[in-house]
Design a protein around this motif. Sequence first.
Motif, mmCIF file in Angstrom:
data_model
loop_
_atom_site.group_PDB
_atom_site.id
_atom_site.type_symbol
_atom_site.label_atom_id
_atom_site.label_comp_id
_atom_site.label_asym_id
_atom_site.label_seq_id
_atom_site.Cartn_x
_atom_site.Cartn_y
_atom_site.Cartn_z
ATOM 1 N N GLY A 1 42.813 -52.634 5.351
ATOM 2 C CA GLY A 1 41.591 -52.820 6.130
ATOM 3 C C GLY A 1 41.588 -51.850 7.301
ATOM 4 O O GLY A 1 42.472 -51.904 8.156
ATOM 5 N N GLY A 2 40.622 -50.962 7.313
ATOM 6 C CA GLY A 2 40.557 -49.949 8.378
ATOM 7 C C GLY A 2 39.393 -50.214 9.308
ATOM 8 O O GLY A 2 38.649 -49.302 9.675
ATOM 9 N N MET B 1 40.513 -53.639 13.900
ATOM 10 C CA MET B 1 41.926 -53.944 14.107
ATOM 11 C C MET B 1 42.835 -53.049 13.277
ATOM 12 O O MET B 1 43.846 -52.558 13.759
ATOM 13 C CB MET B 1 42.210 -55.416 13.771
ATOM 14 N N GLY B 2 42.462 -52.857 12.007
ATOM 15 C CA GLY B 2 43.349 -52.127 11.104
ATOM 16 C C GLY B 2 43.674 -50.728 11.607
ATOM 17 O O GLY B 2 44.839 -50.303 11.573
ATOM 18 N N ILE C 1 38.649 -50.251 1.102
ATOM 19 C CA ILE C 1 38.089 -50.610 -0.194
ATOM 20 C C ILE C 1 37.594 -49.408 -0.997
ATOM 21 O O ILE C 1 37.672 -49.392 -2.210
ATOM 22 C CB ILE C 1 36.917 -51.624 -0.086
ATOM 23 N N TYR D 1 46.203 -49.786 -4.350
ATOM 24 C CA TYR D 1 47.325 -50.646 -3.936
ATOM 25 C C TYR D 1 48.677 -50.129 -4.434
ATOM 26 O O TYR D 1 49.709 -50.420 -3.828
ATOM 27 C CB TYR D 1 47.110 -52.081 -4.454
ATOM 28 N N VAL E 1 41.893 -57.440 6.964
ATOM 29 C CA VAL E 1 40.562 -57.404 6.329
ATOM 30 C C VAL E 1 39.689 -58.492 6.948
ATOM 31 O O VAL E 1 40.095 -59.149 7.900
ATOM 32 C CB VAL E 1 40.661 -57.574 4.793
ATOM 33 N N PHE E 2 38.482 -58.679 6.394
ATOM 34 C CA PHE E 2 37.555 -59.657 6.968
ATOM 35 C C PHE E 2 38.220 -61.030 7.130
ATOM 36 O O PHE E 2 39.062 -61.411 6.316
ATOM 37 C CB PHE E 2 36.321 -59.833 6.081
ATOM 38 N N GLU E 3 37.757 -61.746 8.136
ATOM 39 C CA GLU E 3 38.329 -63.072 8.411
ATOM 40 C C GLU E 3 37.714 -64.091 7.453
ATOM 41 O O GLU E 3 36.831 -64.881 7.816
ATOM 42 C CB GLU E 3 38.038 -63.435 9.885
ATOM 43 N N VAL F 1 38.799 -63.596 0.768
ATOM 44 C CA VAL F 1 39.156 -62.171 0.781
ATOM 45 C C VAL F 1 40.661 -62.025 0.996
ATOM 46 O O VAL F 1 41.337 -61.212 0.350
ATOM 47 C CB VAL F 1 38.364 -61.411 1.880
ATOM 48 N N LYS F 2 41.198 -62.842 1.879
ATOM 49 C CA LYS F 2 42.650 -62.777 2.135
ATOM 50 C C LYS F 2 43.412 -63.136 0.842
ATOM 51 O O LYS F 2 44.446 -62.556 0.542
ATOM 52 C CB LYS F 2 43.060 -63.747 3.255
ATOM 53 N N VAL G 1 43.606 -60.194 -1.415
ATOM 54 C CA VAL G 1 44.522 -59.168 -0.901
ATOM 55 C C VAL G 1 45.973 -59.599 -1.107
ATOM 56 O O VAL G 1 46.806 -58.822 -1.601
ATOM 57 C CB VAL G 1 44.240 -58.901 0.592
ATOM 58 N N ASN H 1 47.029 -60.374 10.008
ATOM 59 C CA ASN H 1 46.550 -60.295 11.393
ATOM 60 C C ASN H 1 45.475 -61.355 11.640
ATOM 61 O O ASN H 1 44.737 -61.276 12.620
ATOM 62 C CB ASN H 1 45.979 -58.883 11.635
ATOM 63 N N SER I 1 43.143 -64.221 12.880
ATOM 64 C CA SER I 1 43.148 -64.814 14.211
ATOM 65 C C SER I 1 42.873 -66.310 14.169
ATOM 66 O O SER I 1 43.057 -66.987 15.174
ATOM 67 C CB SER I 1 42.148 -64.108 15.124
ATOM 68 N N PHE J 1 47.724 -59.110 16.417
ATOM 69 C CA PHE J 1 47.519 -58.085 17.447
ATOM 70 C C PHE J 1 46.264 -58.430 18.244
ATOM 71 O O PHE J 1 45.420 -59.202 17.788
ATOM 72 C CB PHE J 1 47.337 -56.703 16.801
ATOM 73 N N SER K 1 42.887 -56.816 20.476
ATOM 74 C CA SER K 1 42.021 -55.641 20.449
ATOM 75 C C SER K 1 41.905 -55.005 21.842
ATOM 76 O O SER K 1 41.674 -55.733 22.806
ATOM 77 C CB SER K 1 40.636 -56.071 19.953
HETATM 78 P P1 NAI Z 1 36.388 -55.428 10.692
HETATM 79 O O1 NAI Z 1 35.209 -56.041 10.052
HETATM 80 O O2 NAI Z 1 36.184 -54.465 11.796
HETATM 81 O O3 NAI Z 1 37.273 -54.673 9.604
HETATM 82 C C1 NAI Z 1 37.623 -55.217 8.370
HETATM 83 C C2 NAI Z 1 37.854 -54.048 7.426
HETATM 84 O O4 NAI Z 1 38.477 -54.536 6.271
HETATM 85 C C3 NAI Z 1 36.589 -53.340 6.992
HETATM 86 O O5 NAI Z 1 36.703 -51.975 7.313
HETATM 87 C C4 NAI Z 1 36.542 -53.577 5.485
HETATM 88 O O6 NAI Z 1 36.027 -52.464 4.784
HETATM 89 C C5 NAI Z 1 37.981 -53.824 5.166
HETATM 90 N N1 NAI Z 1 38.174 -54.636 3.983
HETATM 91 C C6 NAI Z 1 37.539 -55.768 3.640
HETATM 92 N N2 NAI Z 1 38.022 -56.251 2.479
HETATM 93 C C7 NAI Z 1 39.004 -55.416 2.105
HETATM 94 C C8 NAI Z 1 39.884 -55.377 0.991
HETATM 95 N N3 NAI Z 1 39.853 -56.301 0.056
HETATM 96 N N4 NAI Z 1 40.756 -54.361 0.914
HETATM 97 C C9 NAI Z 1 40.802 -53.414 1.853
HETATM 98 N N5 NAI Z 1 39.986 -53.405 2.924
HETATM 99 C C10 NAI Z 1 39.105 -54.392 3.048
HETATM 100 O O7 NAI Z 1 37.326 -56.633 11.142
HETATM 101 P P2 NAI Z 1 38.377 -56.674 12.310
HETATM 102 O O8 NAI Z 1 37.710 -57.076 13.560
HETATM 103 O O9 NAI Z 1 39.203 -55.462 12.278
HETATM 104 O O10 NAI Z 1 39.260 -57.935 11.884
HETATM 105 C C11 NAI Z 1 40.206 -57.848 10.852
HETATM 106 C C12 NAI Z 1 41.135 -59.039 10.943
HETATM 107 O O11 NAI Z 1 41.764 -59.033 12.219
HETATM 108 C C13 NAI Z 1 40.454 -60.391 10.823
HETATM 109 O O12 NAI Z 1 41.329 -61.257 10.157
HETATM 110 C C14 NAI Z 1 40.277 -60.813 12.268
HETATM 111 O O13 NAI Z 1 40.202 -62.195 12.431
HETATM 112 C C15 NAI Z 1 41.541 -60.275 12.867
HETATM 113 N N6 NAI Z 1 41.499 -60.021 14.315
HETATM 114 C C16 NAI Z 1 40.415 -59.451 14.898
HETATM 115 C C17 NAI Z 1 40.405 -59.202 16.261
HETATM 116 C C18 NAI Z 1 39.242 -58.526 16.904
HETATM 117 O O14 NAI Z 1 39.179 -58.527 18.143
HETATM 118 N N7 NAI Z 1 38.335 -57.930 16.175
HETATM 119 C C19 NAI Z 1 41.553 -59.578 17.107
HETATM 120 C C20 NAI Z 1 42.686 -60.110 16.382
HETATM 121 C C21 NAI Z 1 42.631 -60.351 15.041
#
Ligand code: NAI
Length: 700
Positions: free
Chosen positions: A301-302, A305-306, A325, A368, A381-383, A387-388, A391, A408, A410, A432, A434
Amino acid sequence: MSASVLFERRGNLALVTVNNPPVNALGQSVREGLLEAFRAAEADAQVEAVVLLCTGSTFMAGADIKEFGKPPQAPSLPEVVNAIEACAKPSVAVIHGSALGGGLEVALACHYRIARNDARVGLPEVKLGLLPGAGGTQRLPRLAGVAKALEMIVGGAPISATEAQRHGILDELFDGDLLAAGSAFAQRLLAEGRGVRRSGEQPVADAGEAAALLDAKRAEIHQRMPGLFSPLRCVAALEAAVQLPLAEGLERERELFRECLASPQRAALVHAFFAERQAGKVVGLAADTPTRAIASAAVIGGGTMGVGIALCFANAGIPVKLLEIDQTALERALQRARDTYAASVKRGSLSEADMARRLALLDGVTDYAALAEADVVVEAVFENLEVKRQVFERLDAVCKPGAILASNTSSLDLDAIAAFTARPQDVVGLHFFSPANVMRLLEVVRGAQTSDTVLATAMALGKRLKKVAVVVGVCDGFVGNRMVFQYGRESEFLLEEGATPEQVDGALRAFGMAMGPCAMRDLSGLDIGLAIRNRQRQSLPPQFPLPRVLDKLCEAGLLGQKSGAGFYRYPEGSRTPQPNPALAPLLEAASRERGIARRSLDDRYIVERCLFALVNEGAKILEEGIAQRASDIDLIYLNGYGFPAHRGGPMFHADQLGLDKVLARIREFHAEHGAWWQPAPLLERLAAEGRQFSDWEAGQ
Ligand code: NAI
Ligand code: CAA
């Protein structure tokens, strides 16, 4: 002679070796030993010069912080330092590792100082709410000038040996053996007839400019560190160095040092120092628990956070694969990584060469199969549990045995995620914050089945990534977000009861929070969590109402900075909050809906409502074993939520106020506002027993 300091005469040299692991801190036995050793050198007619050095990984890293707040034990450090400077035979301090605080003060009292090339020197006392109390404020400006001394003493950051030499703090740098370098330097001094040279007898070089420099620093402190006790006293001590003869300056420094020592801010900052060291000690984990080698990593997931997490690995020199993806999403993610580094280069905090080196460690992939050899994989990836699941099932299929599979997430249940694999013992949470490449906090989530080895490896990895890693248990929001929910909710209730965002934020900022909750909401987006709030509203019993104010703002299209306005206005892309005139009717409507007559609220009330909500939840978290100890909770708040270090963290702050007083207020809030304020049983018990959070351990 003291066991911590060895004295030996070799030819015409006295060798004084400090041996007090782990960091050669200047505890009582070291102080006594140094005094005796310098006296012995003085008394021995065959000694012509003294070489002072330390065993182990570092020169003296400072006073023994564990002695602060306890009755002083003779000899005092100033007494030792003055005796070293007064010695009639030339002395040379041989520095390796870090010469910090009292350690550097001892070196400054020696007549010459040499250091290994990789050494660092500094006066970090200000970070502990103190000032250098053993002549550092008087001797450093005499060697390095007021400008450099102000920077080092008020800023507290150590500097490299090269920089220290440039500023006259060190005489020479060397590579190789300490004793050989020290002895050779001392013999050269004697051969060249260079004798005693006391720092304290030198004039302050830039005394003419001192007044302007001191005024400018005071103005900077008022602006950037309002409310901090020790920085202004550091400046006052440096002023004394400029205006007074050494003996009087030293006396003034001592007075100011004592004031700092007695301040609650000093106690809080020392608490924060030890909290950070304590967090590494994981309950139930033997110190010699084996760890797995981490030579390569992957991030799934890029998104927000990624990318940040991938940068953390690259910054630590660990090759990392970033999986998205599809190619389009991958290219977007890699571009964000490049942009982030480019911004650092532009700011001057990263060199072009380092950027290139780090980018070379980052490899974008969509398949993968490329993750088969990764030692650790972090999913971001998405919360969404489904989806988790997809993965983690894929990871389970492709990753090598022994790979650590981290999430990761939350808010989702880590144990449910672990159950998607046939190796739940290898699954751990790495939560982590943000922006992940900037924030120091890392919550390491210990699942029901996470193995000791995996947990120990995750903690070691946290250290390598330069994070403050804190172990937490599985629950909704873990420690930080679970508590911040309570804090945010109270801040919103206060808005509905009569406060304005300016008032709520102002009161909490005056307390020391880096940012007020309303400005913070505007930054992250008011619509974030809207769906969760709606779900909660349906599942929570009626005695647990949720505020309406965020919904009102979202309905009106006020989503925060991203929409140009939220609690505040951000005209033309500005990031500085300005009053939002559209807000008052929305707040009034929210109050009306809840049947509340708006009233004026004072700042102290606002702070207590928000902070005690944190404390009450923290007590529940402790009792449930989600956090191992109160200082871990403090560390999470200091490093992830902008809690002021000089208050020590919410739990320490409550201890300082007195748990009986905190409980009394919580009981009043309970009577006034109902079920959310049910006092935590642990808080009730500790208050009744006259105890503190800090002396509570699980099971007691
Ligand atoms: P985001 O929506 O910015 O990024 C998620 C990325 O995952 C997207 O780029 C998407 O294309 C990719 N993705 C989705 N399904 C996928 C798959 N099957 N394989 C590969 N890539 C895939 O989300 P964000 O904010 O980065 O959050 C990601 C995780 O981190 C969530 O679990 C969230 O709860 C957690 N988190 C988020 C924080 C935040 O402040 N945004 C802080 C701490 C944790
Ligand atoms: N006093 C007592 N214990 C200390 C200490 C000190 N000054 N500095 C470090 N320690 C202890 C730590 O608590 C830790 O103990 P445990 O293993 O039991 O947890 C151990 O030494 C190792 O410390 P770190 O984990 O921090 O080791 P590191 O290798 O990562 O870092 C260091 C080493 C750079 C020296 C770092 O420990 C540090 O910055 N120490 C504090 C330095 C400091 O602030 N000195 C100023 C003291 S105030 C002073 O000197 C006042 C004065 O003028 C009178």
